[in-house]
Design an enzyme around this catalytic site. Structure first.
Site, PDB file in Angstrom:
ATOM      1  N   CYS A   1       0.755  -1.724   0.133  1.00  0.00           N
ATOM      2  CA  CYS A   1      -0.933  -0.108  -0.158  1.00  0.00           C
ATOM      3  C   CYS A   1       0.956   1.024  -0.099  1.00  0.00           C
ATOM      4  CB  CYS A   1      -0.721   0.096   1.273  1.00  0.00           C
ATOM      5  SG  CYS A   1      -0.210  -0.842   2.397  1.00  0.00           S
ATOM      6  N   TYR A   2       2.204   0.826   0.735  1.00  0.00           N
ATOM      7  CA  TYR A   2       2.788   2.396   0.706  1.00  0.00           C
ATOM      8  C   TYR A   2       3.383   2.272  -0.527  1.00  0.00           C
ATOM      9  CZ  TYR A   2       2.656   3.262   6.071  1.00  0.00           C
ATOM     10  OH  TYR A   2       2.080   3.449   7.306  1.00  0.00           O
TER      11      TYR A   2
END
Ligand SMILES: NC(=O)c1ccc[n+]([C@@H]2O[C@H](COP(=O)([O-])OP(=O)(O)OC[C@H]3O[C@@H](n4cnc5c(N)ncnc54)[C@H](OP(=O)(O)O)[C@@H]3O)[C@@H](O)[C@H]2O)c1
Length: 349
Positions: A153-154
């Site tokens: 996600c990051y």
């Protein structure tokens, strides 16, 4: 044509989000849902009350031999280290594709992988054949692969923020700082003491400072885009939100540029991308406008020197950061429009 898909690990946060999206997908039927918690098939509502109105859909104990013939594609929504055991078994079934949401196939260098995750990557063939599934940036290799390593996600929020600069050689080899915040669902559903409501509510904290496994994943992808090594300073923080992710990237540009030029660069880079919105000057992304969607919003600030750019990026960690992007990749593999069955923007927008 209707495709049949399966989810292994459906009881986790990303598994549930996949099921939410796929139940409403017009070209897909659910062929298989698996959980380790069951000894016999049970209605989905027994483990996931949100879906209990659906009395026909079953979750089954995991059994790879049941998947052949029942699925065209399987999502693995499991903790790191599990997919590298299952994917080689599943990929022996001809015609079956696998989208893995864990980190198992994202980092190509085995030494870097071991340092980042603390254990060895054991599936060399899978590692070699898999495509890195950040759809907007690596579409062609995804289209031709049977095993997709869905990004972290990051990395999704950060790479979408930095890719136009990397492609134009505006990203310096070092000095880029990524300050990032994630909602608590980013850590998964398994109960952990430090993630209990009373621990995270009204708090904000950094974690894995200097050691997060997403740093080498991002550096690797930026290297693929810019064809040179980039070193990042990345600090993740936990914030008391259920879902949502916010990245602020500080970039000392490799050369001076005007705001008009940088804005034009981002707008033309993402012109044809339905899920990425470049916001007008002075408008900043918000978690609220992307939560529950597969969208990424990006805002830009260039300081008066013309050499320091701030790029702000917001996604839903379970949407574009995981399950939404996984379905976008599935659409690509099936030759469907990438937006099929995926929400863009909020209802009423
Ligand atoms: N959460 C996010 O925002 C996010 C974003 C991007 C990527 N990811 C990645 O996606 C994967 C799934 O994440 P998640 O947040 O959905 O995790 P989660 O909520 O912890 O769920 C993982 C599921 O995997 C199943 N499982 C099977 N074998 C397991 C084992 N050995 N140990 C523990 N659980 C096992 C469990 O279901 P049963 O017990 O029912 O079998 C569990 O519900 C992870 O690799 C994660 O890093 C997560």
């Amino acid at each position: 044509m209707e495709y049949s898909v399966g989810i292994i690990g459906v009881t986790g946060y990303t598994g549930q989000e996949l099921l939410r999206i796929l139940r409403r997908h017009p070209s897909v039927s659910i062929g298989y849902l698996a959980s380790r918690r069951l000894s016999k098939p049970e209605p989905v509502g027994k483990l996931l009350p949100e879906f209990r109105a659906d009395r026909k859909l079953l979750i089954e104990p995991y059994d790879p031999s049941k998947i052949a013939g029942r699925c065209d594609l399987v999502f693995l929504a499991l903790p790191h280290g599990e997919a590298m055991k299952l994917a080689p078994i599943l990929l022996k079934k001809s015609g079956l594709s696998v989208i893995d949401l864990s980190g198992d196939f994202r980092i190509k260098d085995k030494t870097v992988f071991r340092k980042a995750y603390g254990f060895a990557q054991s599936d060399a063939q899978g590692l070699k054949s898999s495509a890195y599934g950040l759809t907007e940036l690596f579409r062609e290799s995804i289209r031709n692969a049977r095993l997709i390593a869905n990004p972290g996600c990051y990395p999704t929020a950060s790479l979408l923020a930095l890719a136009p600069l990397a492609q134009q050689k505006l990203l310096p080899a070092e000095g880029v700082i990524i300050d990032a915040k994630s909602g608590v669902s980013g850590a998964g559903r398994s109960a952990k003491d430090d993630l209990q409501f009373c621990e995270v509510n009204e708090d904000m904290r950094a974690y894995k400072v200097g050691t997060h496994q997403h740093t080498p994943e991002m550096e690797q992808a930026l290297g693929w885009i810019s064809k040179k090594k980039t070193t990042l300073t990345f600090t993740p923080h936990l914030v008391p939100l259920n879902r949502g992710m916010y990245v602020t990237a500080y970039v000392p540009l490799a050369k001076k540029i005007s705001f008009a030029a940088v804005s034009e660069l981002y707008n033309s880079f993402y012109d044809d991308e339905p899920f990425v919105r470049i916001l007008p000057e002075g408008v900043w992304p918000q978690v609220k406008t992307v939560a529950g969607t597969n969208d990424c919003e990006i805002g830009l600030y260039l300081d008066p020197s013309g050499k320091r750019l701030t790029v702000l990026s917001a996604i839903d960690n379970l949407g574009k950061g995981a399950s939404g992007q996984a379905v976008q990749n599935m659409n690509l593999l099936f030759g469907l429009p990438e937006t099929t069955g995926i929400r863009i923007g909020h209802e009423g927008q």
